[in-house]
Scaffold this motif. Sequence first.
Motif: not given
Length: 352
Positions: A149-173
Amino acid sequence: MFINALGHRGDVRGAIHWFHKANTFTKDAVCILAIPYWVSSANYVNIAKAIYDQVLTEAILELDVYTYTTMICGLCKVGMVESARKVFEEIPCKPNMVTYNTLIHGFCKKGDMEGATRLFDKLVENKSCKPDVECFTTLIEGYSKRSDFRDALECLKEMMEGLCLSGEADEARKMMSRMRLNGLKEDVATNTSLLKGFCISDETVQHLREMVSSGMKPDVKAYRVFVVNEYCKIRKPSEAVLLLWEMMVRGVKPSMSSFNAVFRVLVDEGKLDKGVLLLKQMPKMGCPPNFLFYCIVICGLCKVKGRMQQVEELILNMLQNGHNLDATMYNCLLAGYCEDGDEEMTPKTVMT
């Protein structure tokens, strides 16, 4: 078309028979024989792989990335991931995101997260493609199935940040909700990444409240998203000040950059009294005002006629707190006294 129709019917033997009967190779025919949705066993994949190898060896025709990807997909489907990896390494053309996703999925399905991670790192290093949601989701689910779960969470953080920075906050949610269902518990940093993708709204504030109610303790970075990145940008310093107080109540010490942003907006908006009040309240919030904050408010007051008495009080307070005047502040004071028509008053007089 005939070979493809046989394949769709599940008549693999017939498809292979007519492939050889045609007595010629075409790119489409090679692709059809490796299509994963009708290749259901290692035997048939081996036949498709043999044809694929013959095409390469005899240089009968030049295969494209789609053909290579199809072959990789067929091999991964029957668990021949190592063979799929070798095909990937032999690709003379540029792999696309579908190619990477196909092989990463193959590694994850087999439980080889090391192989999946190496390929992902190669993707990032080469900058040949940009990892998409499917890529991150595959990795996260792969880590989760292995209880990593540690690596899974790190991966999730990276994905969330990428989505949010590209304006896809709904997809991130949506992705966060999906991960919760898979048993992955997000943390403050993950939610902070999500907050970065929102615009300030009742829904955004509600998300911050949900973080608190779920037992999380938003840190200074999470609050700073609101104070600096949003409320101050949309010129709502009063709401920002309320959040600064909330931080204090929850035991989170606001950053100096947050105060700096609030003071600048208060002065720009002409809300000088609130700026003065905040200066006086800062010690109670565990953050004594520094020279910069005094300077912002004092110079703002100096530009308004009739506010020099307040300026003098703040100067005295500033000196008592160990801060001295500099050239910028002296110039502000001179301009302020001139604005008030008090040319006899000088900064030196104030200090004495």
